[in-house]
Design an enzyme around this catalytic site. Structure first.
Site, PDB file in Angstrom:
ATOM      1  N   CYS A 121       0.836  -1.207   0.000  1.00  0.00           N
ATOM      2  CA  CYS A 121       0.000   0.000   0.000  1.00  0.00           C
ATOM      3  C   CYS A 121       0.868   1.252   0.000  1.00  0.00           C
ATOM      4  O   CYS A 121       1.475   1.597   1.024  1.00  0.00           O
ATOM      5  CB  CYS A 121      -0.926  -0.020   1.217  1.00  0.00           C
ATOM      6  SG  CYS A 121      -1.804   1.528   1.506  1.00  0.00           S
ATOM      7  N   CYS A 124       0.029   3.924   2.538  1.00  0.00           N
ATOM      8  CA  CYS A 124       0.443   3.511   3.892  1.00  0.00           C
ATOM      9  C   CYS A 124       1.886   3.928   4.158  1.00  0.00           C
ATOM     10  O   CYS A 124       2.225   4.423   5.244  1.00  0.00           O
ATOM     11  CB  CYS A 124       0.315   2.002   4.053  1.00  0.00           C
ATOM     12  SG  CYS A 124      -1.366   1.351   3.883  1.00  0.00           S
TER      13      CYS A 124
END
Length: 205
Positions: A121, A124
């Protein structure tokens, strides 16, 4: 590289796009802005995918080393992982947790900011530096816990996490606020410090 200024600019652009959504005269600028935002997300995800196997290997090596250290120092309780749950002591960096460790942290009544994330991700990874700042800030007295959603899918489902990253703040054993998606330094500070008017229940961001 500190992603804070970049995230702040991206969120400013996103807010501007929402503000001028109905203005047809700005359609070319709106398309350009949307394209830029999508491009940044795609690029960050691509970089995350390239980084993923190396980061996973590094984390595994670190985890093995930490497990070995805990095994040799567990009798006197001096292992780093053991200090996480000591009352009054907040780790100065985010800590990886599983269901048992997270349950103990939340149950201790401490302020816990939980980051649900994944190696692949990109967004993230973009907020990692901001979470480090929260963990290092003694004024917030907040433990930052990280849940790897790939390794702990059941825990992710238990807390109703639908998108990544998702940040959930617990106080006195109860969830008080959550935010889904990237956020700027100012928005993260607001999430942690409790300005209800800005990011409370911001999961739709």
């Amino acid at each position: 590289m500190n992603p804070g200024p970049l995230l702040t600019r991206l969120h400013a652009l996103e807010n501007w796009l929402e503000h001028v959504e109905d203005r047809r005269s700005l359609l070319p600028l709106r398309w350009a802005g949307r394209t830029l935002l999508i491009g940044v997300v795609l690029l960050s995800n691509l970089l995350a995918l390239v980084r993923w196997p190396f980061a996973a290997l590094a984390r595994r090596l670190c985890a093995d080393a930490a497990a070995g250290e805990e095994a040799t120092t567990g009798e006197n309780g001096s292992a780093a992982s053991g200090s996480v749950l000591v009352p009054g002591i907040a780790p100065d960096e985010p800590i990886d947790v599983d269901e048992e460790k997270l349950s103990r942290l939340i149950g201790s009544g401490r302020r816990v900011l939980v980051d649900f994330w994944a190696e692949w991700c990109g967004p993230c990874l973009m907020i990692e530096g901001l979470l480090d700042e929260v963990a290092q800030s003694s004024s917030k007295e907040c433990v930052v816990a990280k849940v790897n959603t790939v390794a702990h899918g059941d825990l992710t489902e238990k807390h109703g996490v639908k998108g990544l990253p998702t940040l959930i703040l617990f106080e006195h054993g109860e969830e008080v606020r959550r935010h889904a998606g990237t956020l700027s330094r100012a928005e993260l500070t607001t999430l942690v410090e409790g300005d209800e008017g800005s990011v409370a229940d911001a999961s739709g961001h």
